[in-house]
Design an enzyme around this catalytic site. Structure first.
Site, PDB file in Angstrom:
ATOM      1  CE1 TYR A 124       1.021 -34.480  48.173  1.00  0.00           C
ATOM      2  CE2 TYR A 124       3.400 -34.576  48.346  1.00  0.00           C
ATOM      3  CZ  TYR A 124       2.181 -34.204  48.859  1.00  0.00           C
ATOM      4  OH  TYR A 124       2.118 -33.551  50.067  1.00  0.00           O
ATOM      5  CE  LYS A 191     -13.348 -29.080  51.910  1.00  0.00           C
ATOM      6  NZ  LYS A 191     -13.828 -28.567  53.189  1.00  0.00           N
ATOM      7  CG  ASP A 224     -13.007 -29.154  56.414  1.00  0.00           C
ATOM      8  OD1 ASP A 224     -13.185 -30.292  55.942  1.00  0.00           O
ATOM      9  OD2 ASP A 224     -13.830 -28.236  56.252  1.00  0.00           O
ATOM     10  CG  ASP A 248       2.927 -34.410  53.154  1.00  0.00           C
ATOM     11  OD1 ASP A 248       3.582 -34.704  54.164  1.00  0.00           O
ATOM     12  OD2 ASP A 248       3.368 -33.701  52.230  1.00  0.00           O
TER      13      ASP A 248
END
Ligand code: NAD
Length: 364
Positions: A124, A191, A224, A248
């Protein structure tokens, strides 16, 4: 004592949920001086800009704001009023508690998770390179030169930025929040197995900061795996701290688990400024219909009362809201109980019902 609060009704369904929330907050007996400020489409029509300076000045002065959603303008100079506001006021924390209130229609149970989302960087950052543009061609050359990778000229880029500074302050916030609110565990979400430098840095900083809080359990999880574990066994999670994009997405997932956007409150916080606002947007198709659920914004109001130190009144208001949900007689369409002939009410009737519960609690 009276509190000076900047009140931003926003646009779309914003003014309706804001009015309902203002009424229940006032019914707690706490006195507020509302400093009305216009942002979004209303402000654009009145002042020619969706975010007039007067809004930011009012928030800087009062330090606390209660905000309804605003529509993201399409095709104006503004990327988003919300992003601009967060950047200009350095509101680096997005805090969202998700818990299931009895009576809310959901497949899940015993969820009580706090999402602490970094608000200022990651994908972002707004640094993007458009396919075909001259600066994009230079970036492609740089990548070839430094990494030996050939990239086609038809490629666009969005830069994922993760800094030590932003990671440290958000993780510290998560631990301080856990400590202050009697939470037992903080989980860092990442991640880093794939994005070794950006997410790797976030994870390394989180691990380092965790050592300063030996009384709070710390662990980490790949994003995940988190998604799978959230729907399998959400009870294992307490406070989650995440970079912006995962924050988000996971926020929305958690909102769905606890009953949807109509019951998902939130706050955007900086070092000395706090804006309380629901997770949901301006839902333009429902504007002016007295239809949508004001509870997400009311619960944001509960968070605001706690922030102001009005703990007893926060507890009373939260209980009144919880009682209305549990009773299921004065709820909006999204919380319709799964029983024959269940009826639903409008936004302002939910406020009436909450106020009635507050009044009853005065007499018990
Ligand atoms: P949205 O959250 O406004 O609405 C999506 C759907 O969720 C609605 O159609 C409705 O079915 C449901 N919903 C939302 N709020 C609800 C409520 N209080 N009660 C019951 N159901 C509710 O998302 P969108 O349609 O993607 O966004 C509309 C606009 O809002 C966009 O311009 C977006 O950028 C903006 N937005 C603003 C904020 C903010 O101001 N903080 C946050 C998100 C989106």
């Amino acid at each position: 004592m009276a509190y000076n609060i900047t009140l931003i009704p926003g646009d779309g369904i914003g003014p309706e949920v804001t009015e309902a929330t203002k009424r229940v907050l006032e019914a707690t007996g706490v006195t507020f001086h509302w400093d009305l400020a216009y942002a979004g489409n209303v402000a654009r029509d009145m002042f020619g800009t969706p975010l007039p300076d007067s809004v930011l000045e009012s928030i800087k002065k009062n330090k606390v704001a209660l905000k309804g959603p605003v529509t993201t303008p399409i095709g104006s100079g503004f990327r988003s009023v919300n992003v601009a506001m967060r950047k200009q006021l350095d509101l680096y924390v997005c805090l969202r508690p998700y818990k299931i209130y009895p009576g809310v229609p959901t497949l899940f149970k015993d969820v009580n998770i706090v999402v602490v989302r970094e608000n200022t960087e990651d994908l972002y950052s707004g640094i993007e390179f458009e396919q075909g543009a001259p600066d994009t061609a230079r970036l492609i050359e740089l990548i070839l030169e430094t990494k030996g990778k050939v990239i086609g000229g038809d490629t666009s880029f969005s830069l994922k930025m993760i800094s030590q500074t932003a990671s440290r302050r958000i993780v510290k916030f998560a631990f301080d929040y856990a400590q202050a609110n009697d939470r037992k565990k903080v989980t860092a979400v990442h991640k880093a197995n794939i994005m070794k430098f950006s997410d790797g840095l976030f994870l390394a900083i989180a691990t380092e900061v965790a050592k300063e809080y030996p009384n709070i359990e710390f662990d980490s999880i790949i994003v995940d795996t988190l998604c799978m574990q959230l729907v399998r066994r959400p009870q294992q999670f307490d406070v989650l701290v995440l970079p912006n994009l995962y924050g988000d997405l996971i926020s929305e997932l958690c909102a769905g688990m606890v009953g949807g956007l109509g019951v998902a409150p939130g706050a955007n916080l900086g070092d000395d400024i706090a804006i309380f606002e629901p997770t949901h947007g301006s839902a333009p198709k429902y504007t002016g219909q007295n239809k949508v659920n004001p509870i997400a914004m009311m619960l944001s109001g509960v968070m605001m009362l706690r922030h102001l130190g009005e703990t007893k009144n926060a507890d009373r208001l939260e209980k009144a809201i919880a009682d209305v949900i549990a009773e299921g007689k004065n709820v909006t369409y999204d919380l319709k109980p799964n029983v024959p002939n269940a009826r639903v009410v409008g936004t302002s009737q939910v406020a009436d019902a909450v106020i009635e519960k507050l009044e009853q609690s005065n007499h018990t």
